[in-house]
Design a protein around this motif. Sequence first.
Motif: not given
Length: 227
Positions: A6-17
């Motif tokens: 979403s654009k309201e998210c500043l940051f989103q990490t997905v399965n970040l390694q």
Amino acid sequence: MNKTASKECLFQTVNLQKFYPQTQSFALRDVNLTISEGEFVGIRGPSGSGKSTLLYLLSGLLTPSSGEIYFRGKPLENIKNKALYRRKNIGFVFQDFYLYPGFSVLENVLLPCLHKFFIPASLIKKAQALLEYLHIAGKKDLPVETLSAGERQRVCISRALLCEPRCILADEPTGNLDSENSRNILGLLQKINDERKTAVILVTHDDKISSFAHRIVHIVDGTLKAG
Ligand SMILES: Nc1ncnc2c1ncn2[C@@H]1O[C@H](COP(=O)(O)OP(=O)(O)OP(=O)(O)O)[C@@H](O)[C@H]1O
Ligand SMILES: [Mg+2]
């Protein structure tokens, strides 16, 4: 891959390694973290748990080994000019200040703009207004090395705010401060977050953070822990 960030998210990490080949170790494993615009998030965890690594990844100073980072819905890897991304969106505050001795307080605040040939009067005015906002304007012409630790950190925060970032990334900003100065700095970051809607992502060992942040995220051995 989550294509619906979403654009309201500043940051989103997905399965970040993040894997460091030098030490053959994972500093972060499967980190799924969402930080909203304007949020004040405290990040806590033992030494070596991956907190600084997370900030470096969010700022684009490091690249993930796998997984995604979205900034305002856009994959960070698609932003080619990371220096510009940082200059426009991120203000850094560190434990060790990274101020330039021999330069005045005001000059230190203007340092992010020193790549320009000409610094407009409006920018100097803005820097002075920030120093006033952070109650340090009276010392603007003094060399930074004459300031106390708490005063130096206020200069750093002024510098971080100069380009009106969406987000402040702070790595142990109170690590060199006594208890009273720590409280002052956390209070100022809370005020900035509240009044300017600048998101704050703050790594700390300081117990007091829970009275200032909206939310605390715990990292242990590179993994997010609930609570
Ligand atoms: N450049 C690097 N090369 C190899 N390993 C690294 C590098 N930077 C960090 N690490 C390793 O990654 C892990 C996480 O480090 P990181 O600096 O992110 O921890 P931290 O939570 O910020 O710790 P601290 O609270 O002590 O600052 C550690 O085991 C560290 O040794
Ligand atoms: Mg660290």
